[in-house]
Scaffold this active site. Structure first.
Site, PDB file in Angstrom:
ATOM      1  N   SER A  47       0.907  -1.056  -0.042  1.00 21.40           N
ATOM      2  CA  SER A  47       0.002  -0.097   0.017  1.00 21.40           C
ATOM      3  C   SER A  47       0.896   1.178  -0.038  1.00 21.40           C
ATOM      4  O   SER A  47       0.521   2.363  -0.447  1.00 21.40           O
ATOM      5  CB  SER A  47      -1.051  -0.043   1.177  1.00 21.40           C
ATOM      6  N   ASP A 114       2.687  -7.846  15.831  1.00 19.03           N
ATOM      7  CA  ASP A 114       1.701  -8.594  16.287  1.00 19.03           C
ATOM      8  C   ASP A 114       0.794  -8.886  15.111  1.00 19.03           C
ATOM      9  O   ASP A 114      -0.219  -8.069  15.019  1.00 19.03           O
ATOM     10  CB  ASP A 114       1.027  -7.795  17.452  1.00 19.03           C
ATOM     11  N   ASN A 175      12.815  -6.985  -0.185  1.00 17.28           N
ATOM     12  CA  ASN A 175      12.222  -6.859   1.207  1.00 17.28           C
ATOM     13  C   ASN A 175      12.322  -7.650   2.493  1.00 17.28           C
ATOM     14  O   ASN A 175      11.397  -8.221   2.832  1.00 17.28           O
ATOM     15  CB  ASN A 175      10.882  -6.254   1.041  1.00 17.28           C
ATOM     16  N   ARG A 177      12.614  -9.605   5.540  1.00 21.43           N
ATOM     17  CA  ARG A 177      12.509  -9.199   7.003  1.00 21.43           C
ATOM     18  C   ARG A 177      12.839 -10.500   7.851  1.00 21.43           C
ATOM     19  O   ARG A 177      12.081 -11.442   7.928  1.00 21.43           O
ATOM     20  CB  ARG A 177      10.954  -9.104   7.389  1.00 21.43           C
ATOM     21  N   ARG A 237      21.391   0.798  -1.971  1.00 22.51           N
ATOM     22  CA  ARG A 237      22.589   0.682  -1.056  1.00 22.51           C
ATOM     23  C   ARG A 237      22.578   1.862   0.217  1.00 22.51           C
ATOM     24  O   ARG A 237      23.470   2.268   0.632  1.00 22.51           O
ATOM     25  CB  ARG A 237      23.744   1.032  -1.754  1.00 22.51           C
ATOM     26  N   ASP A 268       9.936   1.828   0.277  1.00 23.30           N
ATOM     27  CA  ASP A 268       8.516   1.833  -0.450  1.00 23.30           C
ATOM     28  C   ASP A 268       8.553   2.968  -1.424  1.00 23.30           C
ATOM     29  O   ASP A 268       7.819   3.048  -2.659  1.00 23.30           O
ATOM     30  CB  ASP A 268       7.357   1.821   0.327  1.00 23.30           C
TER      31      ASP A 268
END
Length: 326
Positions: A47, A114, A175, A177, A237, A268
């Site tokens: 989004s 969460d 991306n 994580r 970078r 983003d």
């Protein structure tokens, strides 16, 4: 350098798919465990990209799945108020949340997720607005989404295939994580998806961690483009800027100086600026400039979304300074 004009009617179209969450943050300098106040923002990679591209002239839509609840409607409103059309399936589950505690050096900023049992984890193509993806000029998703469930791995692949069959440009930001999955699991899942990607954005650290690609960014970008048949690969970078490989050429773009109010969503914003500019017909070097300017402006804004205007981006590209606009 000036922004390309979105003179076409209709404007270039972008569809994205992924999870957006409610973000709760204490005031700067306060801790989650002691604060009595939490600011609320809506944020998610897909989004965020839709918002940045939409603010720069794209007709942008965000696809996802949310519960029919006050919190679900809060997420939808948070996306819609920035000009992006939320196309949301309704289902069981909850709205994912995350808590962000801002902090300077040496403490740094910390994030607590969460997001277990979020409704989006069960999203399948048959309940999503796939026709909107097929009709779009470009489709974007990120490596965060397939990290959430096995169902979403299959859904992402089907959506990428559908977009490709319809002739849409398929964009993907790796991306990675670390709080969602291990590098080995991410690599095993993401590598097959890259066969369905036209525009790949990857941070240099993620290229090394997940794809085992070390070395100069230009070499990494060229090799990834060749190995996966991508039209454009951009290796970011951080403060060192970005490097892109396209059509046998490589291009470098410096990061732009900025005061940082909130760094979340910077990547983003970069992707949103890149896609909006490319969809408007800009060259790769020009699109990288727009992406860098959009990312720099995002860092001056609280929250996840790049609430910017084309005039602001153009001013940055023309070397405009800050100060008070009277």
């Amino acid at each position: 350098m000036s922004l390309p004009a979105f003179d076409d009617d209709p404007a270039p179209t972008l569809a994205t798919f992924g999870e957006s969450m409610l973000r709760y943050s204490p005031p700067a300098g306060e801790r989650l465990e002691t604060t009595d106040d939490l600011a609320v923002h809506v944020g998610g990679a897909e989004s965020n990209v839709a918002v940045a591209a939409g603010r720069l002239g794209c007709d942008a839509a965000w696809l996802s799945k949310l519960p029919d609840s006050p919190l679900g409607r809060r997420v939808e409103r948070g996306v819609r108020e920035h000009g992006v059309e939320p196309l949301v399936a309704s289902g069981e589950g909850r709205v994912g949340t995350y808590y962000l505690e801002p902090g300077g050096e040496p403490r740094g900023t910390s994030v607590v997720y969460d997001r277990a049992d979020a409704a989006v984890r069960t999203a399948t193509p048959d309940e999503l607005a796939v026709d909107r993806i097929r009709a779009a000029d470009a489709f974007y998703t990120s490596g965060i989404t397939p990290a959430l469930s096995e169902t979403l791995v299959e859904t992402i692949e089907e959506l990428l295939v559908a977009a490709g069959e319809a002739g849409a440009t398929r964009a993907f930001d790796l991306n990675y994580r670390a709080k969602l999955w291990a590098p080995e699991e991410a690599a095993a899942t993401i590598r097959p998806l890259l066969d369905h990607v036209d525009v790949l954005v990857v941070a240099d650290r993620d290229a090394a961690t997940v794809l085992d690609r070390d070395g100069e960014a230009a070499t990494v970008a060229r090799n990834l483009a060749a190995d996966y048949g991508c039209d454009l690969v951009v290796v970011t970078r951080g403060d060192a800027g970005a490097v892109a490989a396209h059509d046998g050429e490589t291009y470098e773009q410096d990061a732009l100086a900025t005061d940082t109010v909130d760094p979340v969503g910077t990547g983003d914003a970069f992707v949103g600026g890149l896609l909006a500019s490319r969809l408007a017909g800009e060259s790769v070097p020009g699109a990288l400039e727009v992406a860098a300017a959009t990312a720099a402006l995002k860092r001056t804004l609280a929250g996840d979304a790049a609430v910017v205007t084309p005039d602001e981006v153009a001013a940055v590209l023309e070397g405009g300074a800050g100060g008070i606009d009277r």
